[in-house]
Write an enzyme that holds these catalytic residues in place. Sequence first.
Site, PDB file in Angstrom:
ATOM      1  N   GLU A 158       0.807  -1.230   0.000  1.00 55.90           N
ATOM      2  CA  GLU A 158       0.000   0.000   0.000  1.00 55.90           C
ATOM      3  C   GLU A 158       0.837   1.275   0.000  1.00 55.90           C
ATOM      4  O   GLU A 158       0.628   2.168   0.821  1.00 55.90           O
ATOM      5  CB  GLU A 158      -0.957  -0.009   1.203  1.00 55.90           C
ATOM      6  N   ASN A 201       1.968  -5.304  -3.068  1.00 54.54           N
ATOM      7  CA  ASN A 201       0.561  -5.591  -2.759  1.00 54.54           C
ATOM      8  C   ASN A 201      -0.195  -4.290  -2.499  1.00 54.54           C
ATOM      9  O   ASN A 201       0.317  -3.400  -1.804  1.00 54.54           O
ATOM     10  CB  ASN A 201       0.531  -6.470  -1.488  1.00 54.54           C
ATOM     11  N   HIS A 237     -10.718  -6.215  -1.988  1.00 53.79           N
ATOM     12  CA  HIS A 237     -11.762  -6.017  -0.974  1.00 53.79           C
ATOM     13  C   HIS A 237     -12.937  -5.312  -1.663  1.00 53.79           C
ATOM     14  O   HIS A 237     -12.833  -4.131  -1.997  1.00 53.79           O
ATOM     15  CB  HIS A 237     -11.242  -5.143   0.173  1.00 53.79           C
ATOM     16  N   GLU A 266      -6.292 -10.744  -0.830  1.00 56.87           N
ATOM     17  CA  GLU A 266      -7.084 -10.496   0.383  1.00 56.87           C
ATOM     18  C   GLU A 266      -8.573 -10.463   0.049  1.00 56.87           C
ATOM     19  O   GLU A 266      -9.329  -9.646   0.559  1.00 56.87           O
ATOM     20  CB  GLU A 266      -6.673  -9.166   1.036  1.00 56.87           C
ATOM     21  N   ASP A 268     -12.334 -10.449  -0.329  1.00 56.59           N
ATOM     22  CA  ASP A 268     -13.615 -10.574   0.360  1.00 56.59           C
ATOM     23  C   ASP A 268     -14.615  -9.677  -0.359  1.00 56.59           C
ATOM     24  O   ASP A 268     -14.247  -8.679  -0.969  1.00 56.59           O
ATOM     25  CB  ASP A 268     -13.543 -10.292   1.870  1.00 56.59           C
TER      26      ASP A 268
HETATM   27  O1  G2I Z   1      -7.721  -3.651   6.484  1.00 54.72           O
HETATM   28  C1  G2I Z   1      -7.848  -4.842   5.769  1.00 54.72           C
HETATM   29  C2  G2I Z   1      -6.534  -5.285   5.183  1.00 54.72           C
HETATM   30  C3  G2I Z   1      -6.061  -4.296   4.147  1.00 54.72           C
HETATM   31  N1  G2I Z   1      -4.814  -4.724   3.518  1.00 54.72           N
HETATM   32  C4  G2I Z   1      -3.737  -5.057   4.433  1.00 54.72           C
HETATM   33  C5  G2I Z   1      -4.191  -6.001   5.515  1.00 54.72           C
HETATM   34  O2  G2I Z   1      -3.157  -6.249   6.429  1.00 54.72           O
HETATM   35  C6  G2I Z   1      -5.413  -5.486   6.230  1.00 54.72           C
HETATM   36  O3  G2I Z   1      -5.760  -6.443   7.239  1.00 54.72           O
HETATM   37  C7  G2I Z   1      -6.346  -5.929   8.401  1.00 54.72           C
HETATM   38  C8  G2I Z   1      -6.665  -7.091   9.332  1.00 54.72           C
HETATM   39  O4  G2I Z   1      -7.617  -7.926   8.713  1.00 54.72           O
HETATM   40  C9  G2I Z   1      -7.251  -6.553  10.640  1.00 54.72           C
HETATM   41  O5  G2I Z   1      -7.375  -7.617  11.591  1.00 54.72           O
HETATM   42  O6  G2I Z   1      -5.472  -5.037   9.026  1.00 54.72           O
HETATM   43  C10 G2I Z   1      -6.086  -4.424  10.152  1.00 54.72           C
HETATM   44  C11 G2I Z   1      -5.192  -3.340  10.710  1.00 54.72           C
HETATM   45  O7  G2I Z   1      -4.599  -2.564   9.745  1.00 54.72           O
HETATM   46  C12 G2I Z   1      -6.357  -5.474  11.216  1.00 54.72           C
HETATM   47  O8  G2I Z   1      -7.043  -4.887  12.294  1.00 54.72           O
HETATM   48  C13 G2I Z   1      -6.366  -4.901  13.505  1.00 54.72           C
HETATM   49  C14 G2I Z   1      -7.078  -3.963  14.445  1.00 54.72           C
HETATM   50  O9  G2I Z   1      -7.050  -2.649  13.881  1.00 54.72           O
HETATM   51  C15 G2I Z   1      -6.386  -3.949  15.764  1.00 54.72           C
HETATM   52  O10 G2I Z   1      -7.110  -3.153  16.654  1.00 54.72           O
HETATM   53  C16 G2I Z   1      -6.228  -5.362  16.277  1.00 54.72           C
HETATM   54  O11 G2I Z   1      -5.449  -5.361  17.451  1.00 54.72           O
HETATM   55  O12 G2I Z   1      -6.345  -6.201  14.052  1.00 54.72           O
HETATM   56  C17 G2I Z   1      -5.588  -6.246  15.233  1.00 54.72           C
HETATM   57  C18 G2I Z   1      -5.422  -7.695  15.674  1.00 54.72           C
HETATM   58  O13 G2I Z   1      -6.681  -8.279  15.876  1.00 54.72           O
END
Ligand code: G2I
Length: 448
Positions: A158, A201, A237, A266, A268
Amino acid sequence: MSMIVRRLARAATAGLVAAAALTAAAHSAEAADTLGSAAAGQGRYFGTAVAASHLGEADYTATLDREFSSVTPENEMKWDATEPGRGTFTFTSADRIVDHARSEGMDVRGHTLVWHSQLPSWVGSLGASDLRTAMNNHINGLMGHYKGEIHSWDVVNEAFQDGGSGARRSSPFQDKLGDGFIEEAFRTARAADPAAKLCYNDYNTDGVNAKSNAVYNMVKDFKSRGVPIDCVGFQSHFNGNSPVPSDYRQNLQRFADLGVDVQITELDIEGSGSAQAADYTKVVGACLAVSRCTGMTVWGVTDTYSWRSSGTPLLFDGNYNEKPAYDAVLAALGGAGGPGEPGDPGDGAVSCTATYTRTADWSSGYNGQVTITAGGEPISSWTATVTLPAQQTVSSLWNGTPTRSGDVMTVRPSWNGTLAAGASTSFGFTVAKNGSDAAPTVGACTAS
Ligand code: G2I
């Protein structure tokens, strides 16, 4: 599917051995009946994002192990999780995922080395020279620890802004090191694990637009100058505001034509029912139509644990039931349950899905509708079965030709048998309840 076939499927994707041998093995036995094995039959992997914290849940892990041939740690390999303090690496959670995946014969995608988000604050406070050293040290630390165990790494994630400018996004790396940080990250990564595929990515780059043009120009420049890059990840997404682009396949293809692999990293799609299923069919169809699209990853196993769970964007519901989207993906991959079964992946196996909704309801009757959606190939006919509760009778049916045997009504097209890949039609019917308000059951759709 036999255990032997599944293990062959895993072995093929895990080692990225020739898919042709696997295809022969899988299909001389029986049609693949899981996402991973069906994708392997197409020479692709089918992965999911995984959270280490859920690996102790029996249903979660059973679904993961049964269906998927690749995993991406959802958060556990990010900078904040792996190097929270400078030079202090912690791999406990990521190791849990990698160990689990390897014990199940699954591949692992590494996500992600250099990203502006989930970045510990100490990184942002470094001056340019220290930051360059820290970035390279982070790449070496992660890739060294997992050397030989990761099929593809998201080296940089990104780095471009949304919108029309095509500019790079502000980040500590961009702001202090300039455009060259991306190239430096890839060069460092190549030396750290020469066997891993190195990916850039991003999101909102799935169709042809200003942002994807900017990434395209960077990849083209890298290829022309010999900067090591092997793949581009398209996060994919999707929802109502960001639907599957009509030029998705074309966009994947133009990147592939630069001489890199493409991966859907990724995936969904918010929604439900046949509309969601049809969108998933389009995505799988686009990947299968691009020979350098080497695999797909959905961003989670179950809707419940999705980063946007309210949009129910995944293939399994909260009870780990297969959703219509699951059936559509499996069918599009040429797997069991898909028309054309036992199927001969790669030869244009036809498929369709059927989903039911009640469109009107009154005390003595209701109207039902079944939507038929073609898989990744055009179809010229379809057959769907509707099993009615014993008391109910059908008083009329439109846009289809029914034959009834006992409680089972078999419906074929009237005028609407021909469907383009991913296109839908529907038939409807009016039912007299005769005291039963139960819903009919719609069986698997078959196509020719
Ligand atoms: O935002 C969706 C994805 C976009 N592309 C990059 C990916 O790495 C990203 O994944 C998401 C995860 O699916 C989430 O799970 O990235 C988020 C953060 O940038 C993740 O969220 C985080 C929460 O913000 C935190 O509060 C939490 O502690 O997940 C953490 C672990 O559960």
